[in-house]
Write a protein that holds these residues in place. Sequence first.
Motif, PDB file in Angstrom:
ATOM      1  N   LEU A 181       0.917  -1.293  -0.009  1.00  0.00           N
ATOM      2  CA  LEU A 181      -0.013  -0.041   0.109  1.00  0.00           C
ATOM      3  C   LEU A 181       0.754   1.293   0.064  1.00  0.00           C
ATOM      4  N   ILE A 182       0.469   2.162  -0.714  1.00  0.00           N
ATOM      5  CA  ILE A 182       1.039   3.599  -0.776  1.00  0.00           C
ATOM      6  C   ILE A 182       0.888   4.281   0.563  1.00  0.00           C
ATOM      7  N   ALA A 183      -0.177   4.211   1.189  1.00  0.00           N
ATOM      8  CA  ALA A 183      -0.431   5.179   2.367  1.00  0.00           C
ATOM      9  C   ALA A 183      -1.337   4.275   3.486  1.00  0.00           C
ATOM     10  N   PRO A 184      -0.588   3.270   4.022  1.00  0.00           N
ATOM     11  CA  PRO A 184      -1.114   2.805   4.975  1.00  0.00           C
ATOM     12  C   PRO A 184      -1.176   3.416   6.294  1.00  0.00           C
ATOM     13  N   PRO A 185      -2.094   3.365   7.340  1.00  0.00           N
ATOM     14  CA  PRO A 185      -2.004   4.043   8.447  1.00  0.00           C
ATOM     15  C   PRO A 185      -0.700   4.189   9.163  1.00  0.00           C
ATOM     16  N   ALA A 186       0.104   3.124   9.218  1.00  0.00           N
ATOM     17  CA  ALA A 186       1.375   3.354   9.816  1.00  0.00           C
ATOM     18  C   ALA A 186       2.303   4.557   9.050  1.00  0.00           C
ATOM     19  N   ARG A 187       2.008   4.855   7.888  1.00  0.00           N
ATOM     20  CA  ARG A 187       2.921   5.869   7.343  1.00  0.00           C
ATOM     21  C   ARG A 187       2.392   7.084   7.560  1.00  0.00           C
ATOM     22  N   THR A 188       1.143   7.314   7.806  1.00  0.00           N
ATOM     23  CA  THR A 188       0.522   8.591   8.147  1.00  0.00           C
ATOM     24  C   THR A 188       0.580   8.807   9.734  1.00  0.00           C
ATOM     25  N   GLY A 189       0.856   7.754  10.422  1.00  0.00           N
ATOM     26  CA  GLY A 189       1.151   7.996  12.050  1.00  0.00           C
ATOM     27  C   GLY A 189       1.613   9.195  12.336  1.00  0.00           C
ATOM     28  N   PRO A 190       2.809   9.779  11.984  1.00  0.00           N
ATOM     29  CA  PRO A 190       3.438  11.053  12.129  1.00  0.00           C
ATOM     30  C   PRO A 190       2.359  12.296  12.064  1.00  0.00           C
ATOM     31  N   PHE A 191       1.710  12.176  10.931  1.00  0.00           N
ATOM     32  CA  PHE A 191       0.703  13.527  10.729  1.00  0.00           C
ATOM     33  C   PHE A 191      -0.127  13.188  12.051  1.00  0.00           C
ATOM     34  N   THR A 192      -0.987  12.137  12.254  1.00  0.00           N
ATOM     35  CA  THR A 192      -1.793  12.193  13.457  1.00  0.00           C
ATOM     36  C   THR A 192      -1.221  12.622  14.725  1.00  0.00           C
ATOM     37  N   VAL A 193       0.195  12.351  14.795  1.00  0.00           N
ATOM     38  CA  VAL A 193       0.724  13.095  16.041  1.00  0.00           C
ATOM     39  C   VAL A 193       0.577  14.341  16.038  1.00  0.00           C
ATOM     40  N   VAL A 194       0.777  15.045  15.016  1.00  0.00           N
ATOM     41  CA  VAL A 194       0.476  16.446  14.915  1.00  0.00           C
ATOM     42  C   VAL A 194      -0.908  16.824  15.292  1.00  0.00           C
ATOM     43  N   LEU A 195      -1.892  16.109  14.739  1.00  0.00           N
ATOM     44  CA  LEU A 195      -3.076  16.655  15.067  1.00  0.00           C
ATOM     45  C   LEU A 195      -3.460  16.307  16.740  1.00  0.00           C
ATOM     46  N   ASP A 196      -2.935  15.464  16.856  1.00  0.00           N
ATOM     47  CA  ASP A 196      -3.000  14.988  18.437  1.00  0.00           C
ATOM     48  C   ASP A 196      -2.423  16.000  19.473  1.00  0.00           C
ATOM     49  N   ALA A 197      -1.404  16.741  19.039  1.00  0.00           N
ATOM     50  CA  ALA A 197      -0.794  17.721  19.561  1.00  0.00           C
ATOM     51  C   ALA A 197      -1.609  18.893  19.597  1.00  0.00           C
ATOM     52  N   LEU A 198      -2.370  19.124  18.572  1.00  0.00           N
ATOM     53  CA  LEU A 198      -3.082  20.406  18.520  1.00  0.00           C
ATOM     54  C   LEU A 198      -4.533  20.354  19.167  1.00  0.00           C
ATOM     55  N   ARG A 199      -4.985  18.988  19.657  1.00  0.00           N
ATOM     56  CA  ARG A 199      -6.117  19.145  20.228  1.00  0.00           C
ATOM     57  C   ARG A 199      -6.242  19.937  21.508  1.00  0.00           C
ATOM     58  N   ASN A 200      -5.140  20.026  22.382  1.00  0.00           N
ATOM     59  CA  ASN A 200      -5.326  20.816  23.400  1.00  0.00           C
ATOM     60  C   ASN A 200      -4.626  22.151  23.521  1.00  0.00           C
ATOM     61  N   ALA A 201      -4.235  22.533  21.954  1.00  0.00           N
ATOM     62  CA  ALA A 201      -3.900  23.889  21.901  1.00  0.00           C
ATOM     63  C   ALA A 201      -5.128  25.045  22.037  1.00  0.00           C
ATOM     64  N   PRO A 202      -4.523  26.031  22.696  1.00  0.00           N
ATOM     65  CA  PRO A 202      -5.615  27.222  22.817  1.00  0.00           C
ATOM     66  C   PRO A 202      -6.117  27.705  21.468  1.00  0.00           C
ATOM     67  N   GLU A 203      -7.294  28.407  21.238  1.00  0.00           N
ATOM     68  CA  GLU A 203      -7.744  28.726  20.153  1.00  0.00           C
ATOM     69  C   GLU A 203      -6.796  29.790  19.279  1.00  0.00           C
ATOM     70  N   PRO A 204      -6.930  29.670  18.060  1.00  0.00           N
ATOM     71  CA  PRO A 204      -6.149  30.417  17.299  1.00  0.00           C
ATOM     72  C   PRO A 204      -6.251  32.058  17.548  1.00  0.00           C
ATOM     73  N   THR A 205      -5.131  32.641  17.323  1.00  0.00           N
ATOM     74  CA  THR A 205      -5.292  34.134  17.456  1.00  0.00           C
ATOM     75  C   THR A 205      -6.159  34.848  16.478  1.00  0.00           C
ATOM     76  N   LEU A 206      -6.992  35.513  16.703  1.00  0.00           N
ATOM     77  CA  LEU A 206      -7.866  36.303  15.768  1.00  0.00           C
ATOM     78  C   LEU A 206      -7.374  37.411  15.369  1.00  0.00           C
ATOM     79  N   LEU A 207      -6.971  37.651  14.185  1.00  0.00           N
ATOM     80  CA  LEU A 207      -6.369  38.792  13.487  1.00  0.00           C
ATOM     81  C   LEU A 207      -7.419  39.652  12.915  1.00  0.00           C
ATOM     82  N   GLY A 208      -7.203  41.115  13.105  1.00  0.00           N
ATOM     83  CA  GLY A 208      -8.193  42.045  12.614  1.00  0.00           C
ATOM     84  C   GLY A 208      -7.705  43.319  12.262  1.00  0.00           C
ATOM     85  N   GLY A 209      -8.338  44.488  12.355  1.00  0.00           N
ATOM     86  CA  GLY A 209      -7.986  45.809  12.190  1.00  0.00           C
ATOM     87  C   GLY A 209      -7.187  45.962  10.868  1.00  0.00           C
TER      88      GLY A 209
END
Length: 392
Positions: A310-338
């Motif tokens: 397989l080209i893209a089994p879940p094991a190969r995409t594991g590092p991407f999921t690590v990034v998403l897991d790290a973002l789950r508890n991140a604060p809300e993104p900064t709102l830009l304006g003005g």
Amino acid sequence: MSGGVPPRVALVGANGHGRWHRRVIAALHAAGRLRLVALVDVRPLEPEPDAPTPPGTGVFTDHREMLAASRPDAVVVCTPPHTHLPIARDVLAAGADLLLEKPPVLGLAEHRELLAASAAAGRAVQVNFQALGSAALTELTGALAAGRLGAVTGIATIAAWQRPDAYYARSAWAGRRSVDGRPALDGALANPLAHALMQCLAVAEAATGAPTRPARIEVERYRVRPIEVDDTAILRLTPHAGPPVLAALTLAAEEHVAGDVLVTGERGRAVLEYPTDRLRLPSDAHPRVVPGRQGLLANLLDHRATGVPLIAPPARTGPFTVVLDALRNAPEPTLLGGDVVRAVGDGPERVRVIRGVNEALRAAAETGTLPSEAGVPWAVRPYVVELGNDHP
């Protein structure tokens, strides 16, 4: 596949992006590679002139009913990310192989559940990071293996797109952090520009010979609308071994950048424009198109028939999921304006643009420096996650 009988294939989530999958399936159906037996969506099917529904194809609103009635050999799942795991478990338990749209799951616990369900059922899972099937990526990783860049010292990507107001009204989960108590994470990094980061992780894997194991993640996340997720993100990933990875991404661009992957080595730099398969190696005077993509559904069918990897089994995409897991508890993104943000256009097609964002993202990708470190006026300090070595 045995006896020349094409495998029976179903699609769950046939509207929206599912129409792209319908076109892919239609071409493979016409070539005799598969037989489309069912389409599933909670809404009436949207017309797709380039993918007419074959006679006898079942149409369902419930995937469980479809699995019982149609008994497919393989199922494509293109539903909102927060629904992926429950549907995937049902598909695998029914004895079908699975092509799961990206992002496959939104955390490490779900990633482990998906792997366990696949192993228990003895069925294959492929993740639809379709750019991984690019011949240009294969040529780039081959050049790395041949030492044409020397030791890789850094990998980065820049992608600068625009999304109008209508994009965030496309569904109930658009721009949401969670839905019905489950993570959705529908931000630039997790969804539309996920391929940019995944291409970098694939290059890093080629440079080291093993999937990247993040040790430290630093991310600056911004938004130009009252959404719950990022439309602009600059992420720096420091692995336990191998070169650092930096992703500089926005949906609030001043100018369009399709998606450049920059690979810097001791002997020069390569640039891959991943959406167009344009590649420039150190020996090339100009970028050139490297034609050819292996479709991930076709690859899954080949895997069923002959056992090709397989080209893209879940094991190969594991590092991407690590990034998403790290973002789950991140604060809300900064709102830009003005004065930092300007609006272009009216009504549903109005876009919002961050002044100077292209320059800031390009500088980050070129130098590996986050905007806050470079003194960009609208930048804020990054959210930082330190990781052990016990993840996929």
